[in-house]
Scaffold this active site. Structure first.
Site, PDB file in Angstrom:
ATOM      1  N   SER A 237       0.841  -1.196   0.000  1.00 19.91           N
ATOM      2  CA  SER A 237       0.000   0.000   0.000  1.00 19.91           C
ATOM      3  C   SER A 237       0.874   1.244   0.000  1.00 19.91           C
ATOM      4  CB  SER A 237      -0.947  -0.025   1.193  1.00 19.91           C
ATOM      5  OG  SER A 237      -0.224  -0.224   2.370  1.00 19.91           O
ATOM      6  N   CYS A 238       0.202   2.377  -0.204  1.00 23.03           N
ATOM      7  CA  CYS A 238       0.915   3.650  -0.340  1.00 23.03           C
ATOM      8  C   CYS A 238       1.708   3.963   0.928  1.00 23.03           C
ATOM      9  CB  CYS A 238      -0.079   4.775  -0.600  1.00 23.03           C
ATOM     10  SG  CYS A 238      -0.696   4.674  -2.270  1.00 23.03           S
ATOM     11  N   PRO A 239       2.834   4.581   0.827  1.00 28.73           N
ATOM     12  CA  PRO A 239       3.414   5.229  -0.355  1.00 28.73           C
ATOM     13  C   PRO A 239       4.335   4.313  -1.166  1.00 28.73           C
ATOM     14  CG  PRO A 239       4.781   5.725   1.528  1.00 28.73           C
ATOM     15  CD  PRO A 239       3.675   4.814   2.016  1.00 28.73           C
TER      16      PRO A 239
ATOM     17  N   CYS B 282      -3.151  -1.073  -4.986  1.00 27.78           N
ATOM     18  CA  CYS B 282      -3.446  -0.014  -4.009  1.00 27.78           C
ATOM     19  C   CYS B 282      -4.165   1.068  -4.783  1.00 27.78           C
ATOM     20  CB  CYS B 282      -2.156   0.512  -3.394  1.00 27.78           C
ATOM     21  SG  CYS B 282      -2.370   2.074  -2.528  1.00 27.78           S
TER      22      CYS B 282
END
Lengths: 80, 393
Positions: free
Chosen positions: A19-21, A46
């Site tokens: 997932s981010c970042p 994501c």
């Protein structure tokens, strides 16, 4: 960013499950290692990378060739 | 426009965030005008923690923190509970429209630890400050409560520290890069996901019918359910990520989410002031060190976890299991803070609740708020310029 005939990617970066970042961070890190003109395909699931990756690609001076969104998967094609 | 095109634009392709954020700002002001309550979630999640403790025989309702925020009834009896249920359903509907509901398991154990610990830290911070990015920022700044400004500034600092931490080698995983031998990219077609669009529409219909049913007896709860669903729809469809607004300023010099939030808050502030003129009572909180410490912890926690209290909600509905852990962490952190409240309360309750509308008058308070927002916008965009000056493009 038109749906051109065929984009030939030289490398594929698989960021599914991250997932981010991290998808965007890894994309930019990978772009540094590419030769000018080479194309990277980034796979991400994501959803938020739909905003992050295109904006960062533009900010850092690369060219976004196409985005394909299919269900939960997003593919980005980026040329150095 | 043909239906298939319209469907792509409205229901499948993600929306650009700026207009949806402004819409959320307008809705938040309207919601305040209609119910007198804020678009907020963490207070209610703290109550959920309290209910869980009650289930195992702990009398959480006697804790001083729950004396302040209340612990009566069930989530179904409370505006806060209905907002959350609405948000979960709205986000689920939006994700279903785009066939974007799929279980996505974390690929690395360290990510689960990151999610849980980040979630706990963010939960503690949010409740110490009496609100998260909603009540202490997106809905708080438009309430003209000084504490929201303190929280937002501290969150920005905390998120900077969070970015430094996130990039440590211990949180990085090996990159999976494959040479493709110049194969056409389209040569690996996957079987298309089964469309979930119809399920999304059925769920929407059920939600609307339920809301109408509730409205007859309990109009405010029905409004909370509907507005919650609208908020959920907006944050999922447009992927409105408050964490990204802070984090990506530091990490990537990216500003579009922060800019959008500032515009949303400016519009919301004008709306809130209109309702205050009509007699609505503002929601104010203590502008004390609790908000600064809370903001620092919150900013750090959301970046470590990868999402804030609103961000995990829509991602959890998309099936991103990582964010189930973040949510669990949030509830644990918030409940922990509620338990420790007697120790930390002086950081908050001995400080005044500062109302900018009292300090500067109604028009003055609005001008001060809009000026502060405009200055923040300017600072952010100066930062963007400076960021890319350092990096040769």
């Amino acid at each position: 960013m038109t749906q051109t005939t065929e984009i030939i990617a030289d490398y594929q970066l698989d960021m599914t499950g991250e997932s981010c970042p991290y998808p965007s961070v890894a994309t930019l890190e990978t772009m540094l290692t590419l030769e000018t003109g080479e194309v990277l395909e980034v796979l991400s699931d994501c959803a938020q990378s739909i905003h992050n990756i295109p904006a960062d690609i533009k900010n850092f001076g690369y060219q976004l060739l196409n985005i394909i969104q299919e269900g939960s998967d997003i593919r980005f094609y980026i040329r150095k | 426009m043909q239906w298939s095109q319209l469907k792509q634009t409205l229901f499948i392709r993600y929306w650009q965030p700026t207009l949806p954020v402004i819409a959320a700002g307008i809705l938040a002001a309207l919601f305040f005008g209609l119910t007198g309550a804020l678009w907020a979630v963490t207070g209610e999640f703290t109550r959920w923690g309290g209910h869980l403790l009650q289930l195992v025989g702990i009398e959480a309702e006697t804790w001083p923190y729950f004396q302040i925020i209340g612990l009566k009834g069930t989530p179904l009896d409370r505006i806060g509970g209905m907002i959350i249920i609405g948000m979960f359903l709205g986000a689920l509907i939006a994700a279903l429209w785009a066939s974007n509901v799929k279980l996505r398991m974390p690929q690395h154990k360290r990510r689960i630890a990151q999610a849980l610990i980040g979630g706990i830290i963010a939960g503690i911070g949010a409740r110490l400050a009496m609100g998260c990015n909603l009540a202490a920022m997106f809905a708080g700044i438009p309430q003209f409560s000084l504490h929201a400004w303190l929280f937002t500034i501290a969150t920005a600092v905390g998120s900077y520290l969070g970015v430094k931490c996130c990039l440590l080698p211990m949180f990085r995983v090996p990159i999976k890069l494959k040479k493709l031998n110049r194969q056409p990219a389209t040569s690996t077609p996957k079987p298309a996901n089964k469309s979930q669009f119809g399920t999304g529409m059925l769920l929407l219909a059920a939600l609307l019918l339920t809301a109408v049913g509730i409205y007859i007896q309990l109009p405010k709860l029905a409004i909370a359910l509907l507005f919650g669903a609208l908020f959920g729809l907006l944050i999922e469809r447009a992927q409105i990520c408050f964490t990204s607004a802070f984090r990506d300023l530091w990490l990537m010099g990216r500003t579009h989410m922060a800019n959008a939030l500032i515009l949303g808050m400016a519009v919301s502030a004008i709306g809130v002031l209109l309702f205050v003129e009509l007699g609505a009572v503002q929601k104010l909180q203590w502008a004390g060190p609790n908000t600064l410490i809370g903001g620092l912890l919150f900013g750090f926690g959301i970046v470590l976890a990868g999402g804030c209290e609103t961000g995990w909600m829509y991602r959890a509905m998309e099936g991103q299991v990582h964010f189930w852990w973040v949510g669990l962490g949030n509830i644990i952190g918030a409940t922990l803070l509620a338990y420790c409240w007697p120790v930390v309360a002086p950081l908050a309750t001995q400080w005044p609740k500062v109302n900018l509308l009292d300090q500067f008058g109604h028009i003055g308070g609005l001008i001060v708020t809009l000026t502060l927002l405009a200055s923040t916008l300017l600072l952010i965009n100066l930062w963007h310029k400076r960021f890319f000056k350092r990096i040769p493009v």
